[in-house]
Design an enzyme around this catalytic site. Structure first.
Site, PDB file in Angstrom:
ATOM      1  N   HIS A  70      -3.004   1.087  -4.617  1.00  0.00           N
ATOM      2  CA  HIS A  70      -2.567  -0.051  -5.441  1.00  0.00           C
ATOM      3  C   HIS A  70      -2.984   0.241  -6.881  1.00  0.00           C
ATOM      4  O   HIS A  70      -4.138   0.018  -7.263  1.00  0.00           O
ATOM      5  CB  HIS A  70      -3.200  -1.355  -4.948  1.00  0.00           C
ATOM      6  CG  HIS A  70      -2.725  -1.773  -3.595  1.00  0.00           C
ATOM      7  ND1 HIS A  70      -1.762  -2.738  -3.396  1.00  0.00           N
ATOM      8  CD2 HIS A  70      -3.062  -1.326  -2.363  1.00  0.00           C
ATOM      9  CE1 HIS A  70      -1.529  -2.875  -2.102  1.00  0.00           C
ATOM     10  NE2 HIS A  70      -2.321  -2.023  -1.445  1.00  0.00           N
ATOM     11  N   SER A 101       0.830  -1.214   0.000  1.00  0.00           N
ATOM     12  CA  SER A 101       0.000   0.000   0.000  1.00  0.00           C
ATOM     13  C   SER A 101       0.859   1.256   0.000  1.00  0.00           C
ATOM     14  O   SER A 101       1.695   1.450   0.903  1.00  0.00           O
ATOM     15  CB  SER A 101      -0.890   0.028   1.249  1.00  0.00           C
ATOM     16  OG  SER A 101      -1.942  -0.889   1.110  1.00  0.00           O
ATOM     17  N   HIS A 136      -5.750  -8.748  -2.329  1.00  0.00           N
ATOM     18  CA  HIS A 136      -5.961  -9.124  -0.926  1.00  0.00           C
ATOM     19  C   HIS A 136      -7.184 -10.032  -0.813  1.00  0.00           C
ATOM     20  O   HIS A 136      -8.142  -9.894  -1.584  1.00  0.00           O
ATOM     21  CB  HIS A 136      -6.216  -7.879  -0.068  1.00  0.00           C
ATOM     22  CG  HIS A 136      -5.145  -6.828  -0.167  1.00  0.00           C
ATOM     23  ND1 HIS A 136      -5.139  -5.878  -1.160  1.00  0.00           N
ATOM     24  CD2 HIS A 136      -4.057  -6.580   0.610  1.00  0.00           C
ATOM     25  CE1 HIS A 136      -4.077  -5.087  -1.003  1.00  0.00           C
ATOM     26  NE2 HIS A 136      -3.413  -5.484   0.058  1.00  0.00           N
ATOM     27  N   TYR A 196      -9.476  -9.848   1.388  1.00  0.00           N
ATOM     28  CA  TYR A 196     -10.700  -9.095   1.719  1.00  0.00           C
ATOM     29  C   TYR A 196     -11.351  -8.461   0.491  1.00  0.00           C
ATOM     30  O   TYR A 196     -12.498  -8.026   0.551  1.00  0.00           O
ATOM     31  CB  TYR A 196     -10.429  -8.038   2.804  1.00  0.00           C
ATOM     32  CG  TYR A 196      -9.443  -6.963   2.414  1.00  0.00           C
ATOM     33  CD1 TYR A 196      -9.790  -5.924   1.558  1.00  0.00           C
ATOM     34  CD2 TYR A 196      -8.143  -6.996   2.906  1.00  0.00           C
ATOM     35  CE1 TYR A 196      -8.868  -4.947   1.194  1.00  0.00           C
ATOM     36  CE2 TYR A 196      -7.218  -6.017   2.550  1.00  0.00           C
ATOM     37  CZ  TYR A 196      -7.589  -5.000   1.686  1.00  0.00           C
ATOM     38  OH  TYR A 196      -6.683  -4.042   1.319  1.00  0.00           O
ATOM     39  N   GLU A 197     -10.619  -8.414  -0.626  1.00  0.00           N
ATOM     40  CA  GLU A 197     -11.232  -7.912  -1.866  1.00  0.00           C
ATOM     41  C   GLU A 197     -12.163  -8.977  -2.461  1.00  0.00           C
ATOM     42  O   GLU A 197     -12.853  -8.699  -3.449  1.00  0.00           O
ATOM     43  CB  GLU A 197     -10.148  -7.545  -2.881  1.00  0.00           C
ATOM     44  CG  GLU A 197      -9.297  -6.365  -2.459  1.00  0.00           C
ATOM     45  CD  GLU A 197      -8.162  -6.093  -3.439  1.00  0.00           C
ATOM     46  OE1 GLU A 197      -8.426  -5.520  -4.513  1.00  0.00           O
ATOM     47  OE2 GLU A 197      -7.014  -6.470  -3.138  1.00  0.00           O
ATOM     48  N   HIS A 231      -6.811   3.854   6.809  1.00  0.00           N
ATOM     49  CA  HIS A 231      -6.002   3.647   5.603  1.00  0.00           C
ATOM     50  C   HIS A 231      -5.367   4.956   5.105  1.00  0.00           C
ATOM     51  O   HIS A 231      -4.308   4.925   4.478  1.00  0.00           O
ATOM     52  CB  HIS A 231      -6.881   3.013   4.514  1.00  0.00           C
ATOM     53  CG  HIS A 231      -6.099   2.455   3.351  1.00  0.00           C
ATOM     54  ND1 HIS A 231      -5.092   1.512   3.484  1.00  0.00           N
ATOM     55  CD2 HIS A 231      -6.154   2.729   2.015  1.00  0.00           C
ATOM     56  CE1 HIS A 231      -4.589   1.226   2.304  1.00  0.00           C
ATOM     57  NE2 HIS A 231      -5.205   1.951   1.393  1.00  0.00           N
ATOM     58  N   ALA A 246       2.578  -2.457   3.936  1.00  0.00           N
ATOM     59  CA  ALA A 246       2.354  -1.526   5.034  1.00  0.00           C
ATOM     60  C   ALA A 246       1.755  -2.350   6.171  1.00  0.00           C
ATOM     61  O   ALA A 246       0.933  -3.235   5.926  1.00  0.00           O
ATOM     62  CB  ALA A 246       1.367  -0.447   4.595  1.00  0.00           C
ATOM     63  N   ASN A 267       1.555   2.620  11.158  1.00  0.00           N
ATOM     64  CA  ASN A 267       0.736   3.056  12.309  1.00  0.00           C
ATOM     65  C   ASN A 267       1.056   2.164  13.493  1.00  0.00           C
ATOM     66  O   ASN A 267       1.528   1.031  13.322  1.00  0.00           O
ATOM     67  CB  ASN A 267      -0.765   2.956  11.973  1.00  0.00           C
ATOM     68  CG  ASN A 267      -1.159   1.561  11.522  1.00  0.00           C
ATOM     69  OD1 ASN A 267      -0.798   1.135  10.417  1.00  0.00           O
ATOM     70  ND2 ASN A 267      -1.872   0.843  12.352  1.00  0.00           N
ATOM     71  N   MET A 269      -2.456  -7.438   6.215  1.00  0.00           N
ATOM     72  CA  MET A 269      -3.526  -8.220   5.561  1.00  0.00           C
ATOM     73  C   MET A 269      -3.041  -8.768   4.217  1.00  0.00           C
ATOM     74  O   MET A 269      -3.826  -8.894   3.278  1.00  0.00           O
ATOM     75  CB  MET A 269      -4.757  -7.336   5.331  1.00  0.00           C
ATOM     76  CG  MET A 269      -5.256  -6.595   6.561  1.00  0.00           C
ATOM     77  SD  MET A 269      -6.570  -5.427   6.143  1.00  0.00           S
ATOM     78  CE  MET A 269      -6.644  -4.426   7.638  1.00  0.00           C
ATOM     79  N   SER A 270      -1.741  -9.067   4.130  1.00  0.00           N
ATOM     80  CA  SER A 270      -1.217  -9.513   2.819  1.00  0.00           C
ATOM     81  C   SER A 270       0.044 -10.339   3.011  1.00  0.00           C
ATOM     82  O   SER A 270       0.295 -10.890   4.081  1.00  0.00           O
ATOM     83  CB  SER A 270      -0.895  -8.286   1.956  1.00  0.00           C
ATOM     84  OG  SER A 270       0.232  -7.595   2.474  1.00  0.00           O
TER      85      SER A 270
END
Ligand SMILES: O=P(O)(O)O[C@H]1O[C@H](CO)[C@@H](O)[C@H]1O
Length: 352
Positions: free
Chosen positions: A127, A96, A149, A151-152, A320, A179, A306, A282-283
């Site tokens: 992306h 990201s 990802h 979640y997509e 995000h 990230a 973060n 998440m990746s």
């Protein structure tokens, strides 16, 4: 319902059917075909059940999309090879907000994901959704400017399928970036964490990008993962960051991939810390698993965008926008680190 399932015909991803329990084999409604996979359709595996000899029929969806066979990956690879004169042995997956590296390539050929046969498309801010192939300090490289990802809505094998495309194009070493939230209390926003290991949460739950029939042309049924993140590449990167005077912002640690798209609850983060996680994202894990399965050397890092929020009495939230903003601020250093590393990787590769 259970009596309806007395006679169950199951089609597995190899296309063969079997009788799941006693009873008459009645009728197979749909077999997953290569054509379905080629078109990227949901290759639903269906079963028909009949209850106690009556003609009461029920259709049950028991599977997910069927992983692409070798020939489909080959089609994507050949398409890209036919569109560029470069022959990269090094691949990069940009996380990201970290896609800027691809814009540094000279003599680049750019392929929007929509144009590549069988490729998924990017749907997340930060992306761009392009494969960029070109030269970085004279070294041929292919760069994914955007990843996929879970979640997509993509199954894990599809998140990682570009790694197999890279493999069939000749890529032998891969740099994976992301990230991530910093869970280790010693980490600061903007730190770079060299990944030394991961926890494959989806694997714990029985999912894997390698789930399904194994094709030995890609790799073995049971690949080892204890040395997934190449020690020599990690040592090389540590020397580079020392030369760049970045040692005080570079960490090494354990990454975990969660399914997202929610950021974590406080209780989830406390649990993850207990099991030794340093950074949360998440990746990455599916891509690394597939890269190691097909014998690539892997280097990966997280940009800590973060701090994970571990207290209940705060209004702060992960978001995000902050992730993209921090990535943007650190992009120059990260690009230089990747660039210097790629030059060294190419030399080592040449020397064997
Ligand atoms: O892992 P990358 O793609 O860098 O992105 C990270 O940033 C997003 C959340 O802000 C999630 O997609 C997470 O995985």
């Amino acid at each position: 319902m259970s009596s309806l399932l007395n006679n169950l015909i199951v089609t597995d991803p190899s296309g063969s059917s079997r009788k799941e329990s006693g009873g008459n084999l009645i009728h197979l409604q749909q077999r997953p075909t290569e054509d379905m996979a080629t078109q990227g359709n949901r290759g639903r595996l269906r079963a028909l059940a009949s209850g106690g000899g009556s003609m009461c029929l029920e259709e049950v969806v028991i599977g997910e999309e069927i992983p692409y066979p070798y020939e489909v990956i080959q089609e994507s690879a050949e398409y890209l090879l036919s569109g560029t004169r470069h022959r990269p042995k090094i691949g990069v997956i940009c996380g990201s907000g970290l896609g800027g590296l691809a814009d540094q390539l000279d003599e680049r050929d750019v392929f929007p994901y929509e144009s590549i046969p069988n490729f998924p498309v990017s749907t997340v801010v930060g992306h761009a959704g392009r494969m960029v192939i070109g030269l970085l300090s004279g070294v041929p490289v292919m760069c994914m400017q955007g990843r996929f990802h879970a979640y997509e809505g993509y199954p894990l094998w599809k998140c990682a399928m570009p790694v197999r495309v890279m493999k069939l194009m000749g890529v032998e070493q891969i740099i994976v970036t992301n990230a991530a939230g910093g869970l280790n209390p010693g980490f600061k926003v903007g730190d770079i964490m060299i990944i030394k290991d991961h926890i494959n949460m989806q694997g714990f739950a029985g999912d894997s990008p390698l789930r399904g029939r194994n094709d030995e042309r890609f790799g073995p049924r049971f690949p080892a993962m204890n040395n997934a993140y190449d020690k020599n590449l990690r040592d090389m990167a540590k020397k580079i960051v020392a030369d760049m005077n970045l040692s005080d912002v570079v960490q090494e640690g354990v990454y975990v991939m969660l399914g997202g798209p929610t950021y974590e609850t406080v209780a989830e983060l406390k649990l993850l810390r207990v099991v030794g996680v340093d950074a949360v994202g998440m990746s990455t894990v599916p891509e690394v698993v597939v890269a190691r399965h097909c014998g690539m050397k892997v280097f990966a890092f997280s940009l800590i965008t973060n701090q994970c929020i571990m207290q209940y009495d705060t209004d702060a939230t992960a978001n995000h926008e902050e992730v993209i903003e921090v990535a943007d601020k650190r992009k120059k250093d990260l690009q230089e680190l990747a660039c210097r590393l790629i030059v060294k990787m190419a030399v080592v590769d040449q020397d064997g």
